[in-house]
Enzyme design. Structure first.
Site: not given
Length: 487
Positions: A176, A125, A252
């Protein structure tokens, strides 16, 4: 100091071809509310925090305000997840809003985590929940003040938007800051999709902006890899010395600048356990605390493999990779020697450290409390603070006899050594139960615990007489909290 509308965006990553990303806007949250904001992170952007800027941050975090000069995009990358290659990942719930240059000429990515669906959401989502945002907010600021390279956290915003995990939760976001969001997985994606030109463009971009001292070197790709290996080994040695477990060391989630990145089911050691697994989804223990140094090596190997198409002498990559264990071991030994107050490395030091950690492991001794108590140790005097932490004090006394002999060769007064040790052995760390207490209050609309906890986390080596309860041994329930990737 500047206002939010006056931030100087340069958006360098957006200058790369569109094969690297998809441009799109955040999906707004319903009725956004500011949960927490870090003045120290704001200072990195020369951003003045006042009623106006915090109101705007709430709207930006909620996805309903687009700052002038931003260029929101979702990055594409791949990566090895729990050892298996996943051919396409990408920013499935985050957007790089833009890159900001501060008054010192430093560039910072402004990234919105929980921004909604992107082309890389993979049936998700695209949302984050309040607990995960609070955990990253607290952790990134904690690691920074423990002198561990890390991304930073500017603010957390929550909302009335429902998000469904195990139960219904509230959609939330984290703004961030990072020097870059380029990951090992970026290089893997363009290598394995055989996009040679894009791989080379990415390498040139990365070197130009983050390793400019290498730009004119003929062997710059190998030198770039060497720098990444060194930074990665340094970061993981700092994790180990501070008893920190990341939990999801997929490629990743590995920054090319060796910064702690993408916080999820992390944890600090309570009772020391070499085999501590902080992620209850990690059924094989691949990312257990004891495995982190080897996983760092393995991940660097995946980056080396991705760089093979760019280099003429592949053996140079392997030669550099082979330096990782020595780099890591030297850094870790240096850090642990500082924690023990040892001067001028001696051949027996590694054995002294190893035996201490084995003792802590076997007796389930609290890692942080032990090293902080050791910082008050006086040569030749049995410390009740230390023996009280051990189930078998006689084993500790035997180790302390060896430690006494070593300290006497330091030729350094006890008080001077103790002062130095207290600068590297924190009194306060972010234990999982402390984060959980802050989360539970925040979910009821009380954000005060986050601010109070941040007080000690931003100065973890200092004494805080009125906040001593944050330095106490955790309750039994606090040692058994289960944290997963969705956390």
């Amino acid at each position: 100091m500047t206002s939010l509308d006056q931030l100087n965006f340069n958006n360098r990553f957006g200058s790369l071809p569109e094969a690297f990303y998809t441009r799109l806007q955040a999906t707004p949250l319903e009725n956004p509310k500011l949960v927490a904001v870090s003045q120290k992170a704001a200072d990195l952007l020369d951003l003045e925090l006042n009623d106006s800027s915090t109101e705007q941050l709430t709207l930006v975090g909620g996805g309903s305000k687009v700052l002038e000069g931003t260029d929101p995009l979702a990055m594409i990358y791949s990566g090895h997840q729990f050892g298996s290659y996943n051919p396409q990942l990408g920013d499935g719930r985050g957007l790089l809003l833009g890159e900001i240059t501060n008054n010192k000429g430093e560039s910072w990515d402004l990234h919105l985590k929980g921004a909604g669906t992107t082309p890389y959401s993979r049936f998700g989502d695209g949302r984050a929940v309040l607990r995960s945002c609070i955990r990253e907010y607290l952790a990134s600021e904690t690691l920074f003040h423990l002198n561990i390279p890390t991304t930073r956290a500017l603010c957390v915003v929550t909302s009335d938007t429902p998000v469904y995990r195990e139960t219904e939760e509230r959609g939330s976001t984290l703004l961030r800051l990072a020097k870059t969001h380029i990951r090992f997985g970026h290089f893997e994606y363009f290598c394995y999709t055989k996009q040679q030109d894009a791989l080379e463009a990415l390498a040139e971009f990365t070197i130009q902006h983050y390793f400019p001292e290498l730009a004119d070197q003929n062997d710059r790709y190998c030198l770039f890899f060497k720098a990444v290996v060194e930074k990665t080994a340094n970061m993981i040695a700092l994790w180990q010395a501070n008893g920190f477990a990341h939990g999801v060391m997929n490629t990743d989630n590995m920054s090319i600048l060796g910064e702690t990145f993408d916080y999820g089911p992390y944890g600090f050691q309570d009772d020391f356990n070499w085999n501590y697994i902080c992620n209850h989804s990690d059924h094989s223990g691949r990312y257990a605390f004891s495995q982190q140094p080897d996983i760092g090596y393995w991940n660097c190997g995946r980056l080396a493999q991705a760089l093979v198409p760019l280099v003429d002498d592949v053996s140079a990559l392997q030669t550099t990779l082979d330096t990782y264990p020595t780099l890591y071991s030297a850094k870790y030994l240096s850090l642990m020697s500082e924690r023990l107050g040892l001067r001028k490395e001696e051949p027996e030091d590694s054995e002294l450290i190893k035996d201490l950690l084995q003792l802590l492991h076997e007796q389930h001794v609290d890692y942080t409390l032990f090293f902080r108590a050791l910082s008050d140790y006086t040569v030749g005097q049995i410390s009740s603070k230390l023996t009280a932490l051990c189930s078998e004090p006689n084993s500790l006394k035997n180790w302390l006899q060896r430690y006494d002999e070593r300290l006497r060769r330091n030729l350094e007064p006890d008080l001077q050594r103790q002062q130095k040790m207290k600068q590297v052995n924190p009194k306060y760390i972010l234990r999982n139960y402390l984060a959980q207490n802050a989360i539970e209050k925040a979910e009821k609309g009380d954000y005060s615990e986050i601010e109070q906890l941040m007080t000690v986390l931003q100065s973890p080596y200092d004494e805080h007489p009125d906040l001593e309860h944050y330095a106490q041994k955790p309750p039994e329930w606090g040692k058994k909290l289960e944290v997963s990737c969705s956390s």
